[in-house]
Design a protein around this motif. Structure first.
Motif, PDB file in Angstrom:
ATOM      1  N   SER A 180       0.850  -1.189   0.000  1.00 34.19           N
ATOM      2  CA  SER A 180       0.000   0.000   0.000  1.00 34.19           C
ATOM      3  C   SER A 180       0.889   1.243   0.000  1.00 34.19           C
ATOM      4  N   GLU A 181       0.258   2.403  -0.166  1.00 34.25           N
ATOM      5  CA  GLU A 181       1.038   3.637  -0.116  1.00 34.25           C
ATOM      6  C   GLU A 181       1.658   3.805   1.266  1.00 34.25           C
ATOM      7  N   GLU A 182       0.913   3.401   2.295  1.00 39.06           N
ATOM      8  CA  GLU A 182       1.441   3.459   3.655  1.00 39.06           C
ATOM      9  C   GLU A 182       2.703   2.596   3.774  1.00 39.06           C
ATOM     10  N   ASP A 183       2.664   1.404   3.189  1.00 47.44           N
ATOM     11  CA  ASP A 183       3.843   0.528   3.213  1.00 47.44           C
ATOM     12  C   ASP A 183       5.042   1.215   2.568  1.00 47.44           C
ATOM     13  N   ARG A 184       4.797   1.834   1.431  1.00 45.57           N
ATOM     14  CA  ARG A 184       5.895   2.493   0.724  1.00 45.57           C
ATOM     15  C   ARG A 184       6.403   3.685   1.511  1.00 45.57           C
ATOM     16  N   ARG A 185       5.475   4.400   2.157  1.00 49.06           N
ATOM     17  CA  ARG A 185       5.865   5.578   2.936  1.00 49.06           C
ATOM     18  C   ARG A 185       6.753   5.169   4.117  1.00 49.06           C
ATOM     19  N   HIS A 243      10.113   4.023   2.846  1.00 48.77           N
ATOM     20  CA  HIS A 243      10.919   5.169   2.438  1.00 48.77           C
ATOM     21  C   HIS A 243      11.484   5.884   3.662  1.00 48.77           C
ATOM     22  N   GLY A 284       2.850  10.142  -8.768  1.00 46.91           N
ATOM     23  CA  GLY A 284       2.534   9.249  -7.662  1.00 46.91           C
ATOM     24  C   GLY A 284       2.608   9.943  -6.322  1.00 46.91           C
ATOM     25  N   ALA A 285       2.693   9.141  -5.279  1.00 47.04           N
ATOM     26  CA  ALA A 285       2.723   9.657  -3.930  1.00 47.04           C
ATOM     27  C   ALA A 285       4.036  10.380  -3.673  1.00 47.04           C
ATOM     28  N   LEU A 304       7.749   9.330  -3.912  1.00 44.67           N
ATOM     29  CA  LEU A 304       7.871   8.129  -3.086  1.00 44.67           C
ATOM     30  C   LEU A 304       8.210   6.961  -4.012  1.00 44.67           C
ATOM     31  N   ARG A 308       8.303   3.527  -5.837  1.00 48.02           N
ATOM     32  CA  ARG A 308       7.124   2.681  -6.057  1.00 48.02           C
ATOM     33  C   ARG A 308       7.350   1.256  -5.589  1.00 48.02           C
TER      34      ARG A 308
END
Lengths: 301, 358
Positions: free
Chosen positions: A128-133, A136, B2-3, B15, B17
């Motif tokens: 998910s985007e949360e996972d990627r955030r 990171h 993207g994010a 961010l 991917r």
């Protein structure tokens, strides 16, 4: 487009530190009790270092945290018995940095660190985007930004160790287990990794459990040291109380001197046990230099 | 775009991917498969103008109604001879390559292919038994040779799976491989023995073993389709799990996965697909080994790319090699396994060399 810039700190720390406790823990391997009735409590947010000679059962003991079964006794984490947890629940509580991590060939740093999010993902393991955030943020914290598209094979030993540590941190667990985290690193990188772990422990209230061979390193970084021998726990306490020349002599069979610093950190110097054949020229440099001038190695001087 | 994340200087940065199936590659894979299909419908011993084949294809789309100008016999060649065969090639090639990629992922071994756990030997024995017993000469509606091959393949994989996971530290990848090797050797020995005892069927058995994509109408496609769908769906859903499994059983378990269960599901689906493919086409080698490797060279190691693209490029590859198999010596046909190796091996070596220079 909703480009949300988070205001919270990049590495959301754990506030509740979690205790880990073994009670009567025993593990059999090939008919031998490699872990034999260990009772050990680790306070939440503290750092314990497991010490002991090869074969003492340190690694087997920490592996019981990663799902390898106990033959007797129990291990609990935050008061819950590990046996009652699913693999996924366990992986949300405990992250493990193995001594010899399997590095998938060709994998990029970011993808590898992202694997740490697996216990927070569904059956398809879609990020998910949360996972990627979070991934990171961890990569940033460990200065891996520049490396994120590199393959792990192309990294140096120290960089790779940081990447494996980053994967464990991406798991976002209250407990971090490291099996011999400094084995293949030179002294400078050893200290760098341990200092980093100490900082992260403070930032995230992590309970840190490491196995180690280097007594000085354990004596300076760990809050408590637990010494194992032949599967049993023979001492557990503050480094200054446990790492005495007597115990080192008993457990490892070596003569050592110890120095305790003002913060209770212990450095251990080990002496040669007996006369061994040396290069004859070496004996001529007998006196250590009186000043801080470097010693020259020319025997004829 | 993207994010967004914030870097140390407080600047916005994209961010990362993480690897996922890239649209460009997906479109490329679909285009390759469609292109191969069009070529497969167009090329053959009887020459039919490509423009008319295209019109004929468009005509079959809903709503569109075009007169392609094809004669009745040409239309029959395109739809009753070439189309089933092209679709069968697409399915068989895709299944072999996709399950090869899955096997390589599960066993973390680049030399794994779908035949590793005895599918080829089991199918070979099944087919040989059906041929020598004479039931292959057509009874009823079901062709017994593919059925026997399918059953043989599944029995072999199941035997390897059970023998390899029974005792001790059950179900590690290497005990499974060893059990597969033992089962395959045993079944091959039986198959050779049966074949020797029935020298009169030697040619028929041999031609089955070499593999081919001959069809009689849409029957084979219909047999294969349900297994193909099951295999594609399960493997496509397992790409993330395969990426986690790449760190080995112990670490995958410490990441909250149950490696044995994942291995069972993935190998089950891949074996089902490969067994069905082998049952209708015989033993076509090389596709399950090289296509995933080529895809990996091109796109990286993540199964999120390797599995779906292996399906697509594997299908395209087999359709193209089948064109060669039926045109090079027309009207005679070469065994397609010969062509897959003949074209595949040099191409594979080229990719390997270019990859190592880069």
């Amino acid at each position: 487009m909703t480009a949300r810039v988070p205001n919270e700190p990049v590495a959301p720390g754990r506030t509740a530190a979690v205790d880990v406790a073994w009670a009567g823990a025993a593990v059999q391997r090939g008919g031998r009790r490699v872990v034999d009735g260990v009772d050990l409590s680790v306070s939440g947010g503290s750092w314990v270092s497991l010490l002991g000679p090869n074969g003492a059962g340190k690694t087997t003991l920490v592996r019981t945290l990663a799902g390898s079964g106990l033959d007797a006794g129990s291990v609990s984490i935050g008061g819950r018995s590990l046996g009652d947890l699913s693999a996924r629940e366990r992986a949300r509580l405990i992250a493990v940095v193995p001594q010899h991590p399997v590095i998938p060939p060709g994998i990029a740093v970011f993808d590898y660190v992202l694997l740490g999010r697996a216990p927070h993902q569904g059956l398809r393991f879609a990020a998910s985007e949360e996972d990627r955030r979070r991934t990171h943020a961890v990569a940033q914290r460990l200065d891996l930004d520049e490396l994120s598209t590199r393959t792990l094979e192309s990294l140096s030993g120290g960089e790779r160790q940081r990447v494996v540590l980053a994967r464990a941190l991406a798991q976002d667990t209250p407990v971090l287990v490291l099996d011999e985290p400094t084995t293949f690193l030179d002294v400078g990188h050893q200290l760098a990794v341990l200092e980093l772990i100490a900082e992260l422990r403070a930032e995230r209230s992590l309970t840190v459990i490491t196995t180690m061979h280097d007594l000085s390193v354990a004596g300076q970084f760990a809050d408590t040291v637990a010494v194992m021998s032949a599967g049993r726990l023979i001492a557990h306490g503050r480094p200054a109380q446990v790492l005495t020349p007597e115990l080192i002599e008993t457990c490892w069979g070596v003569a050592a001197t110890t120095t305790v610093d003002g913060h209770g950190g212990v450095t251990v110097a080990v002496q040669r046990r007996r006369e061994v054949p040396l290069w004859p020229g070496r004996a001529r440099v007998t006196e250590p230099p009186e000043s801080s001038t470097p010693t020259t190695l020319e025997p004829t001087r | 775009m993207g994010a967004v994340a914030v870097d140390e200087q407080g600047l916005r940065v994209a961010l990362p991917r993480g690897t996922r199936l890239e649209t460009g590659w997906l479109v490329g894979g679909i285009a390759a498969a469609l292109g191969a299909v069009v070529l497969g419908l167009w090329l053959g011993p009887v020459s039919i103008p490509p423009g008319r084949v295209m019109l004929e294809l468009l005509d079959r789309l809903p709503v569109i109604d075009i007169d392609s100008g094809l004669s009745v016999s040409d239309r029959a060649i395109v739809w009753d001879l070439r189309a089933p065969r092209v679709v069968l090639g697409l399915l068989v090639g895709g299944l072999l390559a996709g399950s090869g990629a899955a096997y390589q992922g599960v066993f973390r071994n680049p030399l794994a292919d779908p035949y590793l756990l005895g599918i080829a030997a089991g199918a070979g024995l099944g087919a040989t038994l059906a041929i020598v017993s004479g039931v292959g000469d057509g009874i009823g509606v079901v062709d017994p040779v593919p059925l026997a091959a399918f059953v043989g393949a599944l029995v072999a994989v199941a035997a390897a799976g059970m023998l390899g996971t029974r005792r001790g530290r059950s179900g590690t990848a290497s005990t499974l491989i060893l059990a597969g090797v033992a089962v395959a050797s045993f079944l091959t020995a039986v198959q050779t023995y049966v074949q020797q005892r029935h020298a009169e069927s030697l040619r028929q058995v041999y031609s089955w073993l070499l593999g081919r994509l001959s069809t009689s109408g849409w029957g084979e496609v219909g047999l294969l389709a349900p297994y193909a769908v099951a295999c594609v769906v399960v493997l496509t859903l397992s790409v993330g799990a395969l990426d986690v499994l790449a760190v080995g059983d112990d670490e995958a378990a410490s990441l909250g996965m149950r490696p044995r269960r994942v291995r069972l599901v993935v190998l089950g689906a891949a074996s089902l697909g490969a067994a069905a493919a082998v049952a209708v086409s015989g033993l076509i080698g090389f596709v399950g080994l090289i296509v995933p490797h080529v895809v990996r060279r091109l796109t990286g190691v993540s199964h999120r790319q390797v599995i779906p693209l292996s399906f697509l490029f594997g299908g395209a590859f087999l359709v193209l090699t089948d064109i060669a198999a039926r045109t090079v010596q027309a009207p005679a046909e070469l065994p397609i396994g010969v062509i897959t190796a003949f074209i595949g091996a040099p191409f594979f070596l080229l990719i390997l060399r270019r990859g190592s220079e880069a």
